[in-house]
Design an enzyme around this catalytic site. Sequence first.
Site, PDB file in Angstrom:
ATOM      1  N   GLY A  15      -3.235  -8.290  -3.051  1.00  0.00           N
ATOM      2  CA  GLY A  15      -1.792  -8.491  -3.173  1.00  0.00           C
ATOM      3  C   GLY A  15      -1.282  -8.802  -4.569  1.00  0.00           C
ATOM      4  O   GLY A  15      -0.195  -9.370  -4.707  1.00  0.00           O
ATOM      5  N   SER A  16      -2.002  -8.389  -5.617  1.00  0.00           N
ATOM      6  CA  SER A  16      -1.479  -8.714  -6.952  1.00  0.00           C
ATOM      7  C   SER A  16      -0.255  -7.849  -7.296  1.00  0.00           C
ATOM      8  O   SER A  16       0.660  -8.317  -7.980  1.00  0.00           O
ATOM      9  CB  SER A  16      -2.575  -8.575  -8.021  1.00  0.00           C
ATOM     10  N   ARG A  68      -4.479   6.247  15.182  1.00  0.00           N
ATOM     11  CA  ARG A  68      -3.582   6.294  14.030  1.00  0.00           C
ATOM     12  C   ARG A  68      -2.110   6.432  14.453  1.00  0.00           C
ATOM     13  O   ARG A  68      -1.241   5.740  13.934  1.00  0.00           O
ATOM     14  CB  ARG A  68      -3.976   7.479  13.143  1.00  0.00           C
ATOM     15  N   MET A  93      -4.829   0.154   2.640  1.00  0.00           N
ATOM     16  CA  MET A  93      -6.010   1.020   2.730  1.00  0.00           C
ATOM     17  C   MET A  93      -6.087   1.713   4.091  1.00  0.00           C
ATOM     18  O   MET A  93      -7.055   1.558   4.837  1.00  0.00           O
ATOM     19  CB  MET A  93      -7.278   0.183   2.490  1.00  0.00           C
ATOM     20  N   ARG A  94      -5.049   2.463   4.370  1.00  0.00           N
ATOM     21  CA  ARG A  94      -4.996   3.102   5.681  1.00  0.00           C
ATOM     22  C   ARG A  94      -4.226   4.405   5.516  1.00  0.00           C
ATOM     23  O   ARG A  94      -3.134   4.416   4.942  1.00  0.00           O
ATOM     24  CB  ARG A  94      -4.267   2.134   6.624  1.00  0.00           C
ATOM     25  N   ASN A 110       4.057   4.585  -3.645  1.00  0.00           N
ATOM     26  CA  ASN A 110       2.700   4.029  -3.716  1.00  0.00           C
ATOM     27  C   ASN A 110       2.317   3.878  -5.185  1.00  0.00           C
ATOM     28  O   ASN A 110       2.831   4.594  -6.033  1.00  0.00           O
ATOM     29  CB  ASN A 110       1.720   4.992  -3.033  1.00  0.00           C
ATOM     30  N   HIS A 112      -1.076   4.016  -7.672  1.00  0.00           N
ATOM     31  CA  HIS A 112      -2.478   4.452  -7.700  1.00  0.00           C
ATOM     32  C   HIS A 112      -3.045   4.167  -9.093  1.00  0.00           C
ATOM     33  O   HIS A 112      -2.372   4.438 -10.099  1.00  0.00           O
ATOM     34  CB  HIS A 112      -2.560   5.953  -7.383  1.00  0.00           C
ATOM     35  N   ASP A 148      -2.370  10.678  -2.250  1.00  0.00           N
ATOM     36  CA  ASP A 148      -2.245  10.619  -3.721  1.00  0.00           C
ATOM     37  C   ASP A 148      -1.682  11.906  -4.325  1.00  0.00           C
ATOM     38  O   ASP A 148      -2.008  12.272  -5.460  1.00  0.00           O
ATOM     39  CB  ASP A 148      -3.604  10.299  -4.381  1.00  0.00           C
ATOM     40  N   GLU A 177      -0.192  -1.832 -14.069  1.00  0.00           N
ATOM     41  CA  GLU A 177       0.373  -1.638 -12.724  1.00  0.00           C
ATOM     42  C   GLU A 177       1.466  -2.668 -12.455  1.00  0.00           C
ATOM     43  O   GLU A 177       2.523  -2.353 -11.902  1.00  0.00           O
ATOM     44  CB  GLU A 177      -0.713  -1.785 -11.656  1.00  0.00           C
TER      45      GLU A 177
HETATM   46  C1  GRF Z   1      -4.370  -1.475  -7.012  1.00  0.00           C
HETATM   47  O1  GRF Z   1      -5.289  -1.112  -8.000  1.00  0.00           O
HETATM   48  C2  GRF Z   1      -3.537  -0.285  -6.613  1.00  0.00           C
HETATM   49  O2  GRF Z   1      -3.319   0.610  -7.652  1.00  0.00           O
HETATM   50  C3  GRF Z   1      -4.391   0.351  -5.545  1.00  0.00           C
HETATM   51  O3  GRF Z   1      -4.971  -0.707  -4.851  1.00  0.00           O
HETATM   52  C4  GRF Z   1      -5.064  -1.852  -5.704  1.00  0.00           C
HETATM   53  C5  GRF Z   1      -4.352  -2.959  -4.999  1.00  0.00           C
HETATM   54  O4  GRF Z   1      -4.497  -4.185  -5.665  1.00  0.00           O
HETATM   55  N1  GRF Z   1      -3.588   1.217  -4.711  1.00  0.00           N
HETATM   56  P1  GRF Z   1      -3.596  -5.421  -5.256  1.00  0.00           P
HETATM   57  O5  GRF Z   1      -3.871  -5.681  -3.756  1.00  0.00           O
HETATM   58  O6  GRF Z   1      -2.171  -5.070  -5.485  1.00  0.00           O
HETATM   59  O7  GRF Z   1      -4.070  -6.558  -6.094  1.00  0.00           O
END
Ligand code: GRF
Length: 203
Positions: A15-16, A68, A93-94, A110, A112, A148, A177
């Site tokens: 969750g950063s 799903r 992650m889904r 999103n 990436h 992606d 990011e």
């Molecule tokens: C990040 O590197 C983002 O680009 C990828 O997953 C990671 C998530 O990190 N999709 P966080 O949970 O936001 O810390």
Amino acid sequence: MPARKRVAVLISGRGSNLRALIEASETGADYPARIALVLSNKADAEGLRIAREHGIETAVIESRGKERAAFDAEMHALLQSKGIELICLAGFMRLLTPEFVQAWYGRMINIHPSLLPAFKGTQVHERVVASGVRVTGCTVHFVSPEMDEGPIILQATVPVPPDATPQSVAAAVLEQEHALYPQALRLLAEGKLTIEGQRVRVL
Ligand code: GRF
């Protein structure tokens, strides 16, 4: 100022990026979006704690063992019932069904950790270092049915020095990011993005 857009952030872990979005929406007086809901498919996602610390509503819909389509329908119903207007995927992650993606197309973004279309998928920084590229970075894009591959909104670059490790690259990219995602959400919430095929025009 027009009403702030109600945003849901979908997470699975740390969750950063969620934190960066929350901080942008809390500190920028003119920030056009607010995080109204944090939704995780895992009950133990660290990001849920961050949301609670900030007094943001959280929800968990466990995805494990669920079809799903059923999972996505449950998420969609919850998002609708909470009046959500925009979705940010942040380490979610889904894979999503084409139906869910269609329903939110143009309203779901999103982040990436590579310069798309290079290095789609997972284990990005390991592959970046092994490949010998001199530059990497991160991308915020609209979500389309193929993973992606959606239209690119913003990118930031990060050099890959000769002594780089996957860990050092990950840290440098993550810092970018955290700056890039709030900028992209701002543009989306202000209605400044139009999709023209695979390209995004920024007004
Ligand atoms: C990040 O590197 C983002 O680009 C990828 O997953 C990671 C998530 O990190 N999709 P966080 O949970 O936001 O810390």
